[in-house]
Design an enzyme around this catalytic site. Structure first.
Site, PDB file in Angstrom:
ATOM      1  N   ASP A   1       0.872  -1.155  -0.049  1.00 51.83           N
ATOM      2  CA  ASP A   1      -0.070  -0.023   0.025  1.00 51.83           C
ATOM      3  C   ASP A   1       0.730   1.106   0.066  1.00 51.83           C
ATOM      4  OD1 ASP A   1      -2.091  -1.838   0.433  1.00 51.83           O
ATOM      5  OD2 ASP A   1      -2.627  -1.105   2.463  1.00 51.83           O
TER       6      ASP A   1
ATOM      7  N   LYS B   1       1.773   4.336   1.703  1.00 52.25           N
ATOM      8  CA  LYS B   1       1.585   5.018   2.971  1.00 52.25           C
ATOM      9  C   LYS B   1       1.022   6.498   3.149  1.00 52.25           C
ATOM     10  CE  LYS B   1       3.490   4.799   7.683  1.00 52.25           C
ATOM     11  NZ  LYS B   1       2.853   5.786   7.953  1.00 52.25           N
TER      12      LYS B   1
ATOM     13  N   ARG C   1      -4.969   8.744  10.978  1.00 51.08           N
ATOM     14  CA  ARG C   1      -5.685   7.622  11.023  1.00 51.08           C
ATOM     15  C   ARG C   1      -7.096   7.493  11.492  1.00 51.08           C
ATOM     16  NH1 ARG C   1      -2.980   2.341  11.835  1.00 51.08           N
ATOM     17  NH2 ARG C   1      -4.681   0.797  11.555  1.00 51.08           N
TER      18      ARG C   1
ATOM     19  N   ARG D   1      -7.006   7.150  16.007  1.00 53.52           N
ATOM     20  CA  ARG D   1      -6.005   5.942  16.503  1.00 53.52           C
ATOM     21  C   ARG D   1      -6.075   5.805  18.072  1.00 53.52           C
ATOM     22  NH1 ARG D   1      -0.621   5.618  14.299  1.00 53.52           N
ATOM     23  NH2 ARG D   1       0.020   4.547  16.258  1.00 53.52           N
TER      24      ARG D   1
ATOM     25  N   GLU E   1      -7.038   6.266   6.014  1.00 53.59           N
ATOM     26  CA  GLU E   1      -6.572   7.650   6.330  1.00 53.59           C
ATOM     27  C   GLU E   1      -6.983   8.530   5.810  1.00 53.59           C
ATOM     28  OE1 GLU E   1      -2.442   8.537   8.116  1.00 53.59           O
ATOM     29  OE2 GLU E   1      -3.665   6.554   7.970  1.00 53.59           O
TER      30      GLU E   1
ATOM     31  N   PHE F   1      -7.768   1.357   3.699  1.00 57.74           N
ATOM     32  CA  PHE F   1      -6.936   0.202   3.377  1.00 57.74           C
ATOM     33  C   PHE F   1      -7.200  -0.975   4.124  1.00 57.74           C
ATOM     34  CE2 PHE F   1      -4.874   3.046   6.445  1.00 57.74           C
ATOM     35  CZ  PHE F   1      -5.134   2.401   7.731  1.00 57.74           C
TER      36      PHE F   1
END
Length: 521
Positions: free
Chosen positions: A214, A216, A221, A236, A265, A305
């Site tokens: 993936d 980044k 997040r 997060r 994200e 993701f």
């Protein structure tokens, strides 16, 4: 239960390096809190406090209000309920005059606390107990207190998003109730975290090939929970930021599904098609007031993701290959993170080079067979950046000179001892700091000051900063036995807690340790 019982337990835990001994001290305290003679909420509060936090996510209490404390009480009388009730009242304060009322409430509470209790309370407010009892160790103590399998306690705490909630369930309903805990739409789980590698070959070796790779994204997040027409967004750290991201809520609400749990994200893409800097994104999500007033100028988008649930189907324990396949079926391509399947190291390297060139932070190399390891830093995901970066604690700073006179400049950096939780110094840096950052950090350091020498101000709680380095070298100058090479500040991370500071082992393992011709910072 008296707060002093927790204070003595915390002191006992901090005084030993033995994990078995720490577990024993914690188990005894937790077991006592579950006694029928104790109030019903005692175990929830005791487990929460021993984990180093308050039950209230936000109290509005700042460092300045605790810079001077009233004279301590001679005898311990505070209960854990007294503390929780006080902070619940303080957290609810708002409007004109609330700052003064909040300060008065804090002073009244601390005036009832003994000297040791004042230190403990201050650690709770700033999530900085320094006892070596991280949440994982409290889970260990909880399992020992009730003779429950540790793996069952850990999984339930991850899925419930709270060790304290798992403790209440275990105390009231037993081990079978913990074993029955599954993913619940609307209750955030602790996110899976990635390990690190220094280059594509190492990342591929750790994850295995073939691998999913993936891009980044350097954003915020978020974990997205949708049930019917209700969408909630969590960070997060499991804070609810739904009201700060209306465009993301709108995009998820438009999907043709009743129940969803997504991991992704939130990023901003500029007119050039390149991602916006993290600072722009962080400022955009910093306040719901700006969103409500229409003062935001940075439109943000969600890139997913991972998919953990869709319309009654839990995917948490399915291999990533299955989760990825379902995700491509239920989500539009525009909402998916850029991803390839790499069969060779060369393909990993090529994709890494491409996404970095496009302005992304790096890649995450993922094992297709890995389940979602909620709440853990797992080798199933390996992050790879074009430079070595770590989240380190800033425990002090030295006064600058020359053009930087009057600013606190040279930062003392520390990693976390993975066994005790203590912070271990391993270097300094004054690089990467703008005038704006120097001004801001000087204000922050002085507000958090606990002691100083002629040249240095030491702070508690520490700040967390993302630090780039070129490597590490052996050194007798610092307690960790190594020193950072060419360390520089990338940014401060106010979205991370002290528990998320990288461990000393991670710093040493990421890059080769070279012999130093001379100890240098």
């Amino acid at each position: 239960m008296l707060l002093f019982r927790l204070v003595t337990t915390s002191a006992d835990v901090a005084a030993t390096r033995s994990r078995l001994a720490k577990r024993k001290f914690l188990a005894e305290c937790i077991r006592q809190s579950a006694d029928p003679s104790e109030p019903a909420d005692s175990i929830e509060l005791v487990v929460t406090f021993l984990s180093g936090t308050l039950r209230q996510r936000r109290t509005g209490v700042g460092w300045a209000s605790l810079s001077t404390l009233p004279a301590p009480a001679d005898e311990p009388t505070l209960t854990v309920q007294d503390v929780d009730n006080t902070f619940e009242t303080i957290a609810a304060m708002g409007g004109s005059g609330s700052a003064a009322l909040r300060t008065a409430g804090v002073e009244a509470l601390f005036a009832r606390a003994t000297a040791a209790e004042q230190v403990f309370l201050r650690g709770l407010v700033f999530e900085d107990l320094r006892q070596g009892a991280l949440d994982s160790l409290v889970q260990d103590g909880l399992a020992a207190a009730f003779e429950a399998p540790l793996a069952v306690v850990q999984r339930a705490a991850m899925l419930l998003g709270s060790t304290a909630t798992a403790a209440v369930l275990l105390a009231q309903q037993g081990i079978s109730a913990l074993e029955a805990v599954g993913l619940r739409v609307g209750i955030p789980v602790r996110p899976m975290l990635a390990a690190s590698a220094p280059h594509p070959e190492a990342a591929a070796a750790k994850s295995g090939l073939p691998a999913l790779v993936d891009a980044k994204l350097d954003g915020i997040r978020v974990q997205v929970h949708r049930t019917g027409g209700t969408v909630r967004l969590y960070t997060r750290s499991l804070d609810d930021i739904t009201d700060r991201l209306p465009e993301v809520v709108e995009a998820v609400s438009a999907l043709p599904w009743h129940d969803l749990v997504l991991d992704g994200e939130v990023v901003g893409i500029g007119a050039s098609g390149r991602p916006l800097p993290f600072q722009d994104i962080a400022s955009r999500t910093g306040s719901s007031l700006d969103v409500a007033a229409g003062r935001t100028k940075t439109p943000l988008s969600l890139y997913v993701f991972d998919l953990l649930h869709v319309d009654g189907r839990d995917l948490l324990d399915e291999p990533l290959s299955v989760r990825a396949a379902v995700m491509t079926e239920v989500l539009p391509p525009s909402m998916l993170v850029p991803r390839i399947q790499a069969e060779t190291e060369e393909e990993v390297t090529e994709f890494f080079t491409t996404v970095v060139g496009d302005g992304f932070e790096g890649v995450v190399v993922k094992n297709p067979a890995a389940a979602y390891a909620a709440g853990r830093r797992d080798a199933g995901w390996i992050k790879l950046k074009p430079r070595h970066t770590f989240d380190l604690a800033v425990i002090g700073a030295e006064w600058g000179y020359g053009r930087r006179e009057g600013w606190l400049s040279n930062l003392h950096l520390a990693a976390r001892n993975p066994v005790t939780g203590d912070l271990v110094m391993l270097g300094k840096t004054f690089k990467g700091l703008t005038d704006k950052t120097l001004t801001w950090q000087t204000e922050q350091f002085l507000a958090r000051e606990v002691r100083r020498t002629k040249s240095t101000v030491f702070v508690d709680p520490p700040l967390i900063a993302e630090i780039a380095i070129d490597g590490v070298q052996r050194s007798t100058r610092y307690p960790g036995g190594v020193a950072l090479r060419f360390a520089r500040v990338l940014r401060y991370r106010d979205d991370k807690s002290i528990d998320e500071v990288d461990s000393l082992d991670s710093v040493v393992a990421l890059g080769p340790v070279v012999e130093a011709a001379a100890d240098t910072d």
